[in-house]
Design a protein around this motif. Structure first.
Motif, PDB file in Angstrom:
ATOM      1  N   ARG A  42       0.835  -1.214   0.000  1.00  0.00           N
ATOM      2  CA  ARG A  42       0.000   0.000   0.000  1.00  0.00           C
ATOM      3  C   ARG A  42       0.863   1.254   0.000  1.00  0.00           C
ATOM      4  O   ARG A  42       0.549   2.235  -0.667  1.00  0.00           O
ATOM      5  N   SER A  43       1.956   1.212   0.755  1.00  0.00           N
ATOM      6  CA  SER A  43       2.865   2.358   0.809  1.00  0.00           C
ATOM      7  C   SER A  43       3.494   2.604  -0.557  1.00  0.00           C
ATOM      8  O   SER A  43       3.593   3.753  -1.002  1.00  0.00           O
ATOM      9  N   LYS A  44       3.919   1.531  -1.220  1.00  0.00           N
ATOM     10  CA  LYS A  44       4.503   1.670  -2.558  1.00  0.00           C
ATOM     11  C   LYS A  44       3.477   2.278  -3.516  1.00  0.00           C
ATOM     12  O   LYS A  44       3.789   3.170  -4.305  1.00  0.00           O
ATOM     13  N   GLU A  45       2.243   1.812  -3.429  1.00  0.00           N
ATOM     14  CA  GLU A  45       1.187   2.337  -4.292  1.00  0.00           C
ATOM     15  C   GLU A  45       0.974   3.831  -4.046  1.00  0.00           C
ATOM     16  O   GLU A  45       0.904   4.625  -4.991  1.00  0.00           O
ATOM     17  N   LEU A  46       0.893   4.214  -2.793  1.00  0.00           N
ATOM     18  CA  LEU A  46       0.633   5.615  -2.464  1.00  0.00           C
ATOM     19  C   LEU A  46       1.838   6.516  -2.704  1.00  0.00           C
ATOM     20  O   LEU A  46       1.696   7.732  -2.801  1.00  0.00           O
ATOM     21  N   GLU A  47       3.027   5.907  -2.822  1.00  0.00           N
ATOM     22  CA  GLU A  47       4.221   6.655  -3.223  1.00  0.00           C
ATOM     23  C   GLU A  47       4.211   6.922  -4.727  1.00  0.00           C
ATOM     24  O   GLU A  47       5.037   7.666  -5.231  1.00  0.00           O
ATOM     25  N   GLY A  48       3.296   6.279  -5.433  1.00  0.00           N
ATOM     26  CA  GLY A  48       3.242   6.428  -6.882  1.00  0.00           C
ATOM     27  C   GLY A  48       4.090   5.398  -7.602  1.00  0.00           C
ATOM     28  O   GLY A  48       4.365   5.545  -8.792  1.00  0.00           O
ATOM     29  N   LYS A  49       4.488   4.357  -6.897  1.00  0.00           N
ATOM     30  CA  LYS A  49       5.314   3.299  -7.473  1.00  0.00           C
ATOM     31  C   LYS A  49       4.436   2.088  -7.772  1.00  0.00           C
ATOM     32  O   LYS A  49       4.548   1.032  -7.143  1.00  0.00           O
ATOM     33  N   ALA A  50       3.559   2.266  -8.761  1.00  0.00           N
ATOM     34  CA  ALA A  50       2.547   1.256  -9.059  1.00  0.00           C
ATOM     35  C   ALA A  50       3.150  -0.079  -9.471  1.00  0.00           C
ATOM     36  O   ALA A  50       2.656  -1.133  -9.053  1.00  0.00           O
ATOM     37  N   ALA A  51       4.200  -0.072 -10.278  1.00  0.00           N
ATOM     38  CA  ALA A  51       4.793  -1.331 -10.734  1.00  0.00           C
ATOM     39  C   ALA A  51       5.335  -2.135  -9.550  1.00  0.00           C
ATOM     40  O   ALA A  51       5.129  -3.352  -9.465  1.00  0.00           O
ATOM     41  N   GLN A  52       6.013  -1.463  -8.628  1.00  0.00           N
ATOM     42  CA  GLN A  52       6.534  -2.146  -7.443  1.00  0.00           C
ATOM     43  C   GLN A  52       5.391  -2.637  -6.558  1.00  0.00           C
ATOM     44  O   GLN A  52       5.451  -3.732  -5.992  1.00  0.00           O
ATOM     45  N   ALA A  53       4.350  -1.812  -6.433  1.00  0.00           N
ATOM     46  CA  ALA A  53       3.198  -2.200  -5.620  1.00  0.00           C
ATOM     47  C   ALA A  53       2.527  -3.449  -6.183  1.00  0.00           C
ATOM     48  O   ALA A  53       2.162  -4.355  -5.425  1.00  0.00           O
ATOM     49  N   LEU A  54       2.390  -3.521  -7.500  1.00  0.00           N
ATOM     50  CA  LEU A  54       1.755  -4.690  -8.116  1.00  0.00           C
ATOM     51  C   LEU A  54       2.549  -5.965  -7.843  1.00  0.00           C
ATOM     52  O   LEU A  54       1.959  -7.028  -7.611  1.00  0.00           O
ATOM     53  N   ILE A  55       3.865  -5.864  -7.854  1.00  0.00           N
ATOM     54  CA  ILE A  55       4.700  -7.024  -7.541  1.00  0.00           C
ATOM     55  C   ILE A  55       4.438  -7.495  -6.113  1.00  0.00           C
ATOM     56  O   ILE A  55       4.293  -8.689  -5.847  1.00  0.00           O
ATOM     57  N   GLU A  56       4.355  -6.535  -5.191  1.00  0.00           N
ATOM     58  CA  GLU A  56       4.104  -6.879  -3.785  1.00  0.00           C
ATOM     59  C   GLU A  56       2.706  -7.450  -3.597  1.00  0.00           C
ATOM     60  O   GLU A  56       2.524  -8.431  -2.868  1.00  0.00           O
ATOM     61  N   TYR A  57       1.708  -6.854  -4.254  1.00  0.00           N
ATOM     62  CA  TYR A  57       0.337  -7.382  -4.151  1.00  0.00           C
ATOM     63  C   TYR A  57       0.273  -8.805  -4.706  1.00  0.00           C
ATOM     64  O   TYR A  57      -0.383  -9.677  -4.123  1.00  0.00           O
ATOM     65  N   ALA A  58       0.957  -9.047  -5.817  1.00  0.00           N
ATOM     66  CA  ALA A  58       0.955 -10.385  -6.411  1.00  0.00           C
ATOM     67  C   ALA A  58       1.576 -11.407  -5.455  1.00  0.00           C
ATOM     68  O   ALA A  58       1.095 -12.543  -5.349  1.00  0.00           O
ATOM     69  N   ALA A  59       2.639 -11.012  -4.773  1.00  0.00           N
ATOM     70  CA  ALA A  59       3.276 -11.911  -3.812  1.00  0.00           C
ATOM     71  C   ALA A  59       2.342 -12.213  -2.642  1.00  0.00           C
ATOM     72  O   ALA A  59       2.343 -13.331  -2.112  1.00  0.00           O
ATOM     73  N   LEU A  60       1.547 -11.258  -2.263  1.00  0.00           N
ATOM     74  CA  LEU A  60       0.626 -11.429  -1.135  1.00  0.00           C
ATOM     75  C   LEU A  60      -0.487 -12.437  -1.433  1.00  0.00           C
ATOM     76  O   LEU A  60      -0.974 -13.106  -0.525  1.00  0.00           O
ATOM     77  N   VAL A  61      -0.886 -12.528  -2.680  1.00  0.00           N
ATOM     78  CA  VAL A  61      -1.990 -13.410  -3.054  1.00  0.00           C
ATOM     79  C   VAL A  61      -1.718 -14.837  -2.608  1.00  0.00           C
ATOM     80  O   VAL A  61      -2.637 -15.556  -2.205  1.00  0.00           O
ATOM     81  N   GLY A  62      -0.457 -15.233  -2.621  1.00  0.00           N
ATOM     82  CA  GLY A  62      -0.112 -16.608  -2.284  1.00  0.00           C
ATOM     83  C   GLY A  62      -0.200 -16.955  -0.807  1.00  0.00           C
ATOM     84  O   GLY A  62      -0.319 -18.120  -0.468  1.00  0.00           O
ATOM     85  N   TYR A  63      -0.185 -15.958   0.074  1.00  0.00           N
ATOM     86  CA  TYR A  63      -0.169 -16.329   1.494  1.00  0.00           C
ATOM     87  C   TYR A  63      -0.968 -15.433   2.426  1.00  0.00           C
ATOM     88  O   TYR A  63      -1.154 -15.789   3.590  1.00  0.00           O
ATOM     89  N   HIS A  64      -1.457 -14.306   1.982  1.00  0.00           N
ATOM     90  CA  HIS A  64      -2.223 -13.427   2.874  1.00  0.00           C
ATOM     91  C   HIS A  64      -3.564 -14.070   3.186  1.00  0.00           C
ATOM     92  O   HIS A  64      -4.263 -14.534   2.275  1.00  0.00           O
ATOM     93  N   PRO A  65      -3.956 -14.109   4.469  1.00  0.00           N
ATOM     94  CA  PRO A  65      -5.205 -14.782   4.824  1.00  0.00           C
ATOM     95  C   PRO A  65      -6.457 -14.081   4.313  1.00  0.00           C
ATOM     96  O   PRO A  65      -7.490 -14.697   4.154  1.00  0.00           O
ATOM     97  N   GLY A  66      -6.375 -12.768   4.047  1.00  0.00           N
ATOM     98  CA  GLY A  66      -7.532 -12.029   3.556  1.00  0.00           C
ATOM     99  C   GLY A  66      -8.644 -11.966   4.586  1.00  0.00           C
ATOM    100  O   GLY A  66      -8.531 -12.443   5.697  1.00  0.00           O
ATOM    101  N   GLN A  67      -9.745 -11.377   4.159  1.00  0.00           N
ATOM    102  CA  GLN A  67     -10.907 -11.274   5.052  1.00  0.00           C
ATOM    103  C   GLN A  67     -12.161 -11.591   4.299  1.00  0.00           C
ATOM    104  O   GLN A  67     -12.298 -11.466   3.183  1.00  0.00           O
TER     105      GLN A  67
END
Length: 67
Positions: A42-67
């Motif tokens: 989220r911090s990367k996204e709000l910094e305007g670093k969308a490409a880096q944020a997307l990489i981090e979000y993609a990595a999260l899909v594999g293990y974040h428990p979500g709600q």
């Protein structure tokens, strides 16, 4: 350190939040912290670093428990 990163995020210091989380990861390389990882993305996204944020979000899909 996660609390400091949360505080920096709340103060809209997104670069500071990322720097804090980078230090946390450097000190504890085996730490699995979905909350911290999401905050980092989220911090990367709000910094305007969308490409880096997307990489981090993609990595999260594999293990974040979500709600």
């Amino acid at each position: 350190m996660l609390g400091l990163a949360r505080a920096r995020f709340a103060l809209e210091d997104y670069a500071g939040a990322c720097a804090t989380l980078d230090r946390l990861r450097a000190c504890h390389p085996d730490l699995s912290c979905p909350e911290g990882h999401l905050l980092y993305a989220r911090s990367k996204e709000l910094e305007g670093k969308a490409a880096q944020a997307l990489i981090e979000y993609a990595a999260l899909v594999g293990y974040h428990p979500g709600q």
